[in-house]
Enzyme design. Structure first.
Site, mmCIF file in Angstrom:
data_model
loop_
_atom_site.group_PDB
_atom_site.id
_atom_site.type_symbol
_atom_site.label_atom_id
_atom_site.label_comp_id
_atom_site.label_asym_id
_atom_site.label_seq_id
_atom_site.Cartn_x
_atom_site.Cartn_y
_atom_site.Cartn_z
ATOM 1 N N LYS A 169 14.769 -18.929 21.464
ATOM 2 C CA LYS A 169 15.279 -19.781 22.548
ATOM 3 C C LYS A 169 16.332 -18.977 23.301
ATOM 4 O O LYS A 169 17.496 -18.938 22.927
ATOM 5 C CB LYS A 169 15.891 -21.064 21.980
ATOM 6 C CG LYS A 169 15.957 -22.246 22.954
ATOM 7 C CD LYS A 169 16.813 -22.063 24.173
ATOM 8 C CE LYS A 169 18.289 -22.048 23.929
ATOM 9 N NZ LYS A 169 19.040 -21.934 25.251
ATOM 10 N N GLY A 200 14.648 -22.869 27.396
ATOM 11 C CA GLY A 200 15.016 -24.253 27.649
ATOM 12 C C GLY A 200 16.489 -24.480 27.380
ATOM 13 O O GLY A 200 17.211 -23.555 26.993
ATOM 14 N N GLY A 202 19.884 -25.720 25.526
ATOM 15 C CA GLY A 202 20.286 -25.748 24.130
ATOM 16 C C GLY A 202 20.235 -27.129 23.522
ATOM 17 O O GLY A 202 19.820 -27.289 22.356
ATOM 18 N N VAL A 205 15.857 -27.744 23.435
ATOM 19 C CA VAL A 205 15.060 -26.784 22.668
ATOM 20 C C VAL A 205 15.860 -26.205 21.499
ATOM 21 O O VAL A 205 15.371 -26.121 20.370
ATOM 22 C CB VAL A 205 14.544 -25.660 23.588
ATOM 23 C CG1 VAL A 205 13.808 -24.613 22.781
ATOM 24 C CG2 VAL A 205 13.625 -26.245 24.659
ATOM 25 N N GLY A 206 17.104 -25.797 21.773
ATOM 26 C CA GLY A 206 17.932 -25.253 20.694
ATOM 27 C C GLY A 206 18.146 -26.257 19.586
ATOM 28 O O GLY A 206 18.070 -25.920 18.387
ATOM 29 N N GLU A 244 27.045 -15.657 15.076
ATOM 30 C CA GLU A 244 27.981 -14.685 15.667
ATOM 31 C C GLU A 244 28.617 -15.402 16.841
ATOM 32 O O GLU A 244 27.979 -15.653 17.858
ATOM 33 C CB GLU A 244 27.238 -13.417 16.085
ATOM 34 C CG GLU A 244 28.155 -12.258 16.415
ATOM 35 C CD GLU A 244 28.522 -12.218 17.886
ATOM 36 O OE1 GLU A 244 29.665 -12.656 18.211
ATOM 37 O OE2 GLU A 244 27.703 -11.775 18.695
ATOM 38 N N GLU A 381 39.368 -18.474 23.940
ATOM 39 C CA GLU A 381 38.508 -17.435 24.511
ATOM 40 C C GLU A 381 38.234 -17.763 25.977
ATOM 41 O O GLU A 381 37.635 -18.788 26.298
ATOM 42 C CB GLU A 381 37.194 -17.352 23.727
ATOM 43 C CG GLU A 381 36.325 -16.194 24.129
ATOM 44 C CD GLU A 381 35.080 -16.069 23.260
ATOM 45 O OE1 GLU A 381 34.706 -14.939 22.932
ATOM 46 O OE2 GLU A 381 34.490 -17.120 22.914
#
Length: 477
Positions: A169, A200, A202, A205-206, A244, A381
């Site tokens: 994905k 797709g 997240g 599809v994720g 990660e 971040e």
């Protein structure tokens, strides 16, 4: 205009069941350059089913067969280098100076993994037992937009080396890069179902891949918030998970450093990949005894950074990938000013003097000083070219500040005495620490401590993560 209206399932390019159309942009101009039709949950399920069917046969292939396949895949992606280079610059906005690495890295990932596989011991003797490393099953590989082709190929190479089949994905914002890579992989002669690629969102599809019972392994690169959601979704079926995630990497300049060397390294560490890098060294820890000198030199270095046309070889910082990301960076710059940090260079808005890119998502390379480690710009971040100088009194405080973060992905130590730098590096809580260098070694494991992730990629540790040890004991062993 690039019209991308197919995904890749079971060895074929097929029309997605999903109907949503997503605009692709050139971040240097803001102009729409194409559209991609996005996959949905039904497409994800079809891809998983294809990978599940392909797994029994592929998991039994010999090491030599997988090595040959990895070399074919690397050669096929290399043959599309020019197309991929153009896509990385136009679709992502990577400066040409950075883009070359970004299109060579996917090729190298296949070749380096083939070399690793040649020497990897799948069967080991441990006491009276024979231990075999067995492929986990279907691997769900979820990749981000800041190095899309590299992450696709790096994760896929490891899954193939282990004997796993894959459902990928990729980011919807990188659809053109994905299309080029997919065509290259297909041209290499993939067995049907071995690799399935479904572009797709997240949350659709994720999420379907992360929660599906037939997916045994998830490898995800992206934000810490999304990583936590994936971990929760994977818990019901106890998937093996490699994450990660984010970082807020410290760059410690020790008081004996040669600043003519250290400052360029520090600025490069902060602004690599236009600042859109999880390993960016965005906290610059400076000894108070040399603070004024470091501020002056860093200010000059940041002001010399060229942010602009990604096709200009002199450019080192390109546009942010999207208007959303541009807005995010602008917000953090405002927060920094509002919390009392001192603006030494850059600031809100776009760089001046480039009217042809007035609609692009360019950020002024920005430098703050007077930053405390409890400020928002030192804690969160930003994912853009924003660097914060934080002063420290002594080595002990430098290490304490470096480790005072929820993250622990990468760190940098810059010093004259390398033995001293090594002692400091040993005390930093991070998955990688670079000493007087911006080096990368694909044989070394990569990943983070704390909320920078779980598990490791690259090298033998990365391959281990797609395998499960099985012990045989007793007669005939």
């Amino acid at each position: 205009m690039h019209e991308i209206d197919s995904i890749y399932i079971n060895g074929r390019f097929v029309t997605p069941h999903g109907t949503e159309l997503f605009d692709l942009h050139n971040p240097a101009t803001g102009a729409v350059t194409g559209r991609v039709r996005l996959a949905d949950e039904e497409d994800a399920q079809a891809a998983i089913a294809a990978a599940k069917r392909a797994f029994p046969a592929f998991s039994r292939t010999a090491k030599a067969e997988r090595i040959a396949l990895l070399h074919r895949l690397g050669d096929a992606v290399a043959a599309r280098r020019d197309d991929l280079l153009d896509a990385v610059i136009e679709e992502y906005g990577a400066p040409a100076s950075r883009a070359a690495f970004m299109v060579d890295h996917p090729v190298n990932a296949f070749r380096e993994t083939a070399a690793l596989l040649a020497d990897y011991p799948f069967v080991r003797r441990m006491g009276t037992a024979e231990v075999s490393m067995e492929p986990l099953g279907v691997a769900g590989l979820i990749t981000p937009w800041n190095s899309n082709a590299g992450f696709i190929c790096g994760k896929l190479a490891t899954a193939i080396a282990a004997g796993c089949t894959a459902v990928i994905k990729p980011s919807e914002m990188s659809a053109r890069q994905t299309r080029i890579v997919t065509e290259a992989l297909h041209a290499a002669g993939l067995p049907p179902g071995l690799v399935n690629i479904v572009t797709g969102r997240g949350e659709r599809v994720g999420a379907a891949i992360s929660s599906h019972a037939d997916v045994a392994k998830i490898s995800f690169t992206g934000s810490t918030a999304t990583g936590k959601a994936i971990l929760r979704a994977a818990a019901d079926s106890l998937k093996r998970v490699t994450l990660e995630l984010g970082g807020k990497s410290p760059t410690i300049i020790l008081d004996d450093a040669d600043l003519s060397r250290a400052i360029p390294l520090a600025v490069s560490a902060a602004f690599m990949n236009s600042g859109q890098a999880c390993i960016a060294g965005t906290r610059l820890l400076a000894p108070r005894s040399r603070l004024a000198e470091i501020e002056a030199l860093t200010k000059a270095a940041v002001e010399a950074v060229r942010a602009g046309d990604p096709r200009d070889p002199a450019t080192t910082v390109g546009p942010m990938v999207s208007r959303t990301q541009w807005d995010r960076v602008q917000r953090y710059i405002r927060i920094g000013v509002g919390e009392g940090a001192v603006l030494l260079a850059g600031g809100e808005g776009r760089p001046e003097g480039q009217p042809e890119f007035s609609g692009g998502w360019f950020v002024r390379p920005t430098l703050f000083t007077g930053v405390r480690n409890d400020m928002t710009i030192a804690r969160e971040e930003i994912f853009g070219p924003v660097l914060s100088i934080i002063a420290y009194e002594d080595e002990e405080e430098a290490v304490a500040i470096a480790n005072d973060t929820i993250y622990g992905l990468q760190a940098y130590v810059l010093a004259g005495d390398t033995a001293r730098a090594r002692r400091v590096a040993d005390r930093i809580v991070a998955g990688r620490v670079l000493i007087n260098s911006l080096a990368h070694d694909p044989k070394a494991p990569f990943g983070g401590f704390k909320q920078s992730g779980i598990g490791r990629e690259y090298g033998s540790f990365g391959l281990d993560a797609f395998l499960e040890p099985k012990s045989l004991l007793g007669e005939g062993v």
